[in-house]
Design an enzyme around this catalytic site. Structure first.
Site, PDB file in Angstrom:
ATOM      1  N   ASN A 167     -10.544  -2.360  -6.212  1.00 46.83           N
ATOM      2  CA  ASN A 167      -9.723  -1.415  -6.985  1.00 46.83           C
ATOM      3  C   ASN A 167     -10.339  -1.031  -8.324  1.00 46.83           C
ATOM      4  O   ASN A 167      -9.876  -0.075  -8.968  1.00 46.83           O
ATOM      5  CB  ASN A 167      -8.322  -1.983  -7.223  1.00 46.83           C
ATOM      6  CG  ASN A 167      -7.462  -2.031  -5.982  1.00 46.83           C
ATOM      7  OD1 ASN A 167      -6.583  -2.865  -5.859  1.00 46.83           O
ATOM      8  ND2 ASN A 167      -7.728  -1.135  -5.031  1.00 46.83           N
TER       9      ASN A 167
ATOM     10  N   ASP B  53       0.824  -1.205   0.000  1.00 45.57           N
ATOM     11  CA  ASP B  53       0.000   0.000   0.000  1.00 45.57           C
ATOM     12  C   ASP B  53       0.860   1.259   0.000  1.00 45.57           C
ATOM     13  O   ASP B  53       1.904   1.312   0.673  1.00 45.57           O
ATOM     14  CB  ASP B  53      -0.904  -0.011   1.241  1.00 45.57           C
ATOM     15  CG  ASP B  53      -2.047   0.981   1.135  1.00 45.57           C
ATOM     16  OD1 ASP B  53      -2.315   1.475   0.018  1.00 45.57           O
ATOM     17  OD2 ASP B  53      -2.670   1.281   2.165  1.00 45.57           O
TER      18      ASP B  53
END
Length: 219
Positions: free
Chosen positions: A59, A11
């Protein structure tokens, strides 16, 4: 104590780029370089299984241009680095629903998996279009009650992750390997993924080595 299976939520690519006044795709390119590095580092440390969370089902909410770039980077790295993976006797395995990918990227993923299927070294799981909840639902639909439930998971035949590393400062597992992480040790760092270094990995592994894993017992 060393983990057998390490999972990583990579991340912070976009935030890394924004901090440097760069477009977000520069963060994804740099993140891909670090993903390649951590495969090397874990292989050097004889970690048998490495699972990298590359793209979640959530996503798809991102801008289409960014999604296209992520899959372009994935396809390019798989195409350019496949021989290197084979030379290291590593096996690529994809977890997630590849049917939603564009045909070219899906074919590259499947060919990479097939080309390394006989390698006997480190196993590299790439989570692409992955959802932990969807994986459990898929397994439940396939399960007949007579065999092992785990045999219907994407990670069938693999040990559960001993250790999860999440970069970028967030402290959650974000729908990642929900079944498999029942007893996984969690490690969170503020380091953004493109800045994650070999020394950061060693700090994480040192932290893991000090933990006592009791699995509900008393040690």
């Amino acid at each position: 104590m060393k983990p057998v299976h390490v999972a990583v939520i990579m991340d912070g690519n976009g935030r890394w780029a924004l901090k440097k006044n760069l477009p977000r795709y520069d963060g994804h390119w740099k993140g891909a370089e670090v993903a390649e590095d951590i495969i090397e580092w874990c292989n050097d440390r004889e970690i048998k299984y490495l699972t990298l969370f590359s793209f979640s089902t959530e996503n798809w909410k991102r801008p289409q241009a960014e999604i296209n770039m992520i899959f372009h980077i994935l396809a390019k790295y798989l195409s350019d680095r496949l021989n290197k993976v084979i030379e290291k006797n590593a096996r690529l395995h994809f977890i997630g629903d590849l049917d939603a990918l564009n045909p070219e990227t899906r074919l590259i993923c499947l060919n990479s998996e097939q080309s390394t299927s006989k390698c006997t070294g480190m196993v590299i799981n790439l989570a692409v279009n992955y959802s932990g909840r969807s994986e459990i639902l898929k397994a439940a639909q396939e399960w007949n009650g007579k065999d092992e439930f785990e045999s219907h998971l994407y990670t069938a035949g693999q040990p559960d992750p001993d250790f999860l590393i999440r970069t970028g400062g967030e402290k959650r597992i974000s729908n990642f390997m929900l079944w498999q992480m029942a007893y996984t040790e969690l490690y969170f760092t503020d380091v953004l993924w493109p800045d994650f270094s070999e020394s950061d990995l060693d700090l994480a592994l040192e932290d893991f080595s000090k933990r006592e894993r009791r699995f509900g017992g008393i040690g």
